[in-house]
Design an enzyme around this catalytic site. Structure first.
Site, PDB file in Angstrom:
ATOM      1  CG  ASP A 109      -1.900  -1.075   1.320  1.00 61.71           C
ATOM      2  OD1 ASP A 109      -2.013  -1.839   0.343  1.00 61.71           O
ATOM      3  OD2 ASP A 109      -2.586  -1.176   2.354  1.00 61.71           O
TER       4      ASP A 109
ATOM      5  NE  ARG B 250      -4.944  -2.043  -3.971  1.00 60.54           N
ATOM      6  CZ  ARG B 250      -4.487  -2.405  -2.769  1.00 60.54           C
ATOM      7  NH1 ARG B 250      -4.105  -1.497  -1.895  1.00 60.54           N
ATOM      8  NH2 ARG B 250      -4.404  -3.672  -2.444  1.00 60.54           N
TER       9      ARG B 250
HETATM   10  C1  FAD Z   1      -8.860  -1.777  -2.504  1.00 58.63           C
HETATM   11  C2  FAD Z   1      -8.446  -0.413  -2.043  1.00 58.63           C
HETATM   12  C3  FAD Z   1      -7.147  -0.197  -1.635  1.00 58.63           C
HETATM   13  C4  FAD Z   1      -6.722   1.078  -1.237  1.00 58.63           C
HETATM   14  N1  FAD Z   1      -5.395   1.286  -0.949  1.00 58.63           N
HETATM   15  C5  FAD Z   1      -4.977   2.562  -0.704  1.00 58.63           C
HETATM   16  C6  FAD Z   1      -3.594   2.867  -0.555  1.00 58.63           C
HETATM   17  O1  FAD Z   1      -2.708   2.005  -0.619  1.00 58.63           O
HETATM   18  N2  FAD Z   1      -3.242   4.163  -0.319  1.00 58.63           N
HETATM   19  C7  FAD Z   1      -4.179   5.179  -0.256  1.00 58.63           C
HETATM   20  O2  FAD Z   1      -3.799   6.346  -0.075  1.00 58.63           O
HETATM   21  N3  FAD Z   1      -5.497   4.903  -0.379  1.00 58.63           N
HETATM   22  C8  FAD Z   1      -5.919   3.643  -0.610  1.00 58.63           C
HETATM   23  N4  FAD Z   1      -7.266   3.395  -0.765  1.00 58.63           N
HETATM   24  C9  FAD Z   1      -8.257   4.457  -0.406  1.00 58.63           C
HETATM   25  C10 FAD Z   1      -8.532   5.421  -1.556  1.00 58.63           C
HETATM   26  O3  FAD Z   1      -7.408   6.249  -1.766  1.00 58.63           O
HETATM   27  C11 FAD Z   1      -9.765   6.308  -1.258  1.00 58.63           C
HETATM   28  O4  FAD Z   1      -9.547   7.031  -0.086  1.00 58.63           O
HETATM   29  C12 FAD Z   1     -11.049   5.524  -1.097  1.00 58.63           C
HETATM   30  O5  FAD Z   1     -11.118   4.458  -1.980  1.00 58.63           O
HETATM   31  C13 FAD Z   1     -12.269   6.446  -1.357  1.00 58.63           C
HETATM   32  O6  FAD Z   1     -12.228   6.966  -2.638  1.00 58.63           O
HETATM   33  P1  FAD Z   1     -13.166   6.450  -3.845  1.00 58.63           P
HETATM   34  O7  FAD Z   1     -12.300   6.166  -5.009  1.00 58.63           O
HETATM   35  O8  FAD Z   1     -14.054   5.355  -3.424  1.00 58.63           O
HETATM   36  O9  FAD Z   1     -13.964   7.757  -4.294  1.00 58.63           O
HETATM   37  P2  FAD Z   1     -14.875   8.775  -3.509  1.00 58.63           P
HETATM   38  O10 FAD Z   1     -15.115   9.901  -4.473  1.00 58.63           O
HETATM   39  O11 FAD Z   1     -14.322   9.103  -2.177  1.00 58.63           O
HETATM   40  O12 FAD Z   1     -16.205   7.969  -3.299  1.00 58.63           O
HETATM   41  C14 FAD Z   1     -17.032   7.499  -4.382  1.00 58.63           C
HETATM   42  C15 FAD Z   1     -18.363   7.077  -3.811  1.00 58.63           C
HETATM   43  O13 FAD Z   1     -18.177   5.995  -2.895  1.00 58.63           O
HETATM   44  C16 FAD Z   1     -18.651   6.359  -1.601  1.00 58.63           C
HETATM   45  N5  FAD Z   1     -17.675   5.931  -0.592  1.00 58.63           N
HETATM   46  C17 FAD Z   1     -16.340   6.114  -0.619  1.00 58.63           C
HETATM   47  N6  FAD Z   1     -15.762   5.646   0.516  1.00 58.63           N
HETATM   48  C18 FAD Z   1     -16.781   5.195   1.276  1.00 58.63           C
HETATM   49  C19 FAD Z   1     -16.852   4.609   2.566  1.00 58.63           C
HETATM   50  N7  FAD Z   1     -15.757   4.436   3.315  1.00 58.63           N
HETATM   51  N8  FAD Z   1     -18.069   4.257   3.028  1.00 58.63           N
HETATM   52  C20 FAD Z   1     -19.184   4.426   2.291  1.00 58.63           C
HETATM   53  N9  FAD Z   1     -19.178   4.989   1.056  1.00 58.63           N
HETATM   54  C21 FAD Z   1     -18.009   5.363   0.564  1.00 58.63           C
HETATM   55  C22 FAD Z   1     -18.709   7.891  -1.597  1.00 58.63           C
HETATM   56  O14 FAD Z   1     -19.679   8.390  -0.719  1.00 58.63           O
HETATM   57  C23 FAD Z   1     -19.064   8.200  -3.041  1.00 58.63           C
HETATM   58  O15 FAD Z   1     -20.455   8.082  -3.249  1.00 58.63           O
HETATM   59  C24 FAD Z   1      -7.676   2.148  -1.198  1.00 58.63           C
HETATM   60  C25 FAD Z   1      -8.984   1.922  -1.614  1.00 58.63           C
HETATM   61  C26 FAD Z   1      -9.377   0.680  -2.045  1.00 58.63           C
HETATM   62  C27 FAD Z   1     -10.799   0.498  -2.521  1.00 58.63           C
END
Ligand code: FAD
Length: 305
Positions: A132, A182
């Protein structure tokens, strides 16, 4: 929303709240929304159930920002046990870890040796390891370790955060390897000289990086990790336009987040869930609240309902 996000990210460092929530039964119950359990047995049950549903997993043992060697070494031992436990699921599962959990804030070489032990074990049982990405101040050391692992033939991939101005440069640098990459938006609070602050710009950069990754599937294996339905539809359309077969990329989401969307994506594409377990779940849990402050209602329902 931005203020609430900052508030929950600040809370994720609050030791008093952490001690309170992690020591109560109620806290542990609430954590189950995003965390598979505290033990390896509980984790394996979740991995098995998801496999039966046709869902792939990437499993993380929770822990980060260790400032002493002992907890880092204990994490290594747990990851070795995890590799054995996941071996029967190797077609469906892989390992995810954070380098600050293995000592990145103590010493880079110590961290490299720790990761090498895990990567060696993972390779011997046929599992892939994903590193990550965390705060940008740790990025150069993280990339150094990931590149070294690949130079030495270990199956180790990593994560590109679309909010970073450097994201495209990192993609170009890592495309030299046959590597799993990723793509995420980015979960940490970064300053304006390092990362886009405007959500629309992050989304645009995510889409442009995603297209670039789809064009490189002869070398890299793209993993699009987002719950953003519009971006997911965009990527599905682009992949079709570019003639990229469905087994050349996948979508990833977090365990417990947007279950309806998970079911929808799984019907047509490969879906992998990031499944965390372990007792050190508090900072991870608070970042999930930061991403969607409305999640706090389910916490309050748990407290008073
Ligand atoms: C498999 C995976 C691995 C990851 N690894 C890393 C990493 O190594 N480093 C890093 O910095 N980040 C990591 N992340 C987190 C990522 O950077 C985002 O903070 C997170 O995925 C939220 O962004 P989004 O792309 O879903 O978009 P957003 O624009 O935040 O959300 C899109 C939609 O999904 C909904 N949503 C988003 N999160 C949630 C939640 N927690 N609960 C309910 N609804 C939600 C929002 O309300 C919106 O409607 C990872 C995420 C995933 C899915």
């Amino acid at each position: 929303m931005g203020l609430l996000r900052d508030f929950f990210i600040a809370l994720s460092h609050n030791k008093t709240l952490e001690r309170f929530l992690t020591s109560t039964r109620l806290g542990r119950k609430i954590s189950r929304r995003f965390v598979a359990g505290e033990t390896l047995d509980e984790l394996v049950e979740v991995v098995r159930r998801l496999k039966e549903e046709g869902i792939y997993t990437t499993v993380a043992f929770l822990g980060e920002h260790y400032k002493a060697k002992e907890p880092a070494l204990r994490s290594v031992e747990e990851y070795l046990r995890l590799a054995d436990a996941l071996a029967p699921f190797r077609e469906y599962s892989e390992i995810s870890l954070k380098l600050t959990q293995l000592g990145l804030e103590i010493d880079r070489d110590f961290t490299y040796e720790n990761l090498k032990r895990i990567a060696e074990k993972a390779k011997s049982v046929g599992l892939y390891v994903n590193v990550d990405t965390e705060e940008s101040r740790l990025l150069d050391d993280t990339l150094w370790i990931v590149k070294r692992m690949n130079d030495e033939g270990y199956p180790v991939g990593t994560v590109i955060q679309a909010y970073l101005y450097r994201a495209r440069e990192i993609l170009d640098e890592l495309s030299r390897y046959r590597i799993n990459l990723r793509l995420v938006k980015g979960a940490y609070k970064e300053p304006p000289d390092v990362a886009f602050q405007d959500k629309r710009k992050v989304d645009e950069n995510f889409k442009s990086l995603a297209v670039e990754m789809l064009r490189r599937t002869d070398r890299i294996y793209p993993e699009f990790a987002t719950h953003d339905e519009r971006i997911i539809s965009f990527i599905m359309r682009k992949a079709e336009e570019l003639g990229v077969p469905k087994d050349k990329y996948e979508f990833q989401m977090l365990y417990g987040v947007r279950l309806g969307l998970q079911r929808k994506v799984k019907r047509t594409h490969r879906l992998r869930l990031y499944v965390p377990y372990g007792s050190h779940w508090y900072p991870y849990f608070m970042r999930r609240l930061a991403e969607r402050p409305a999640n706090v209602w389910f916490v309050l329902r748990g407290l008073f309902g």
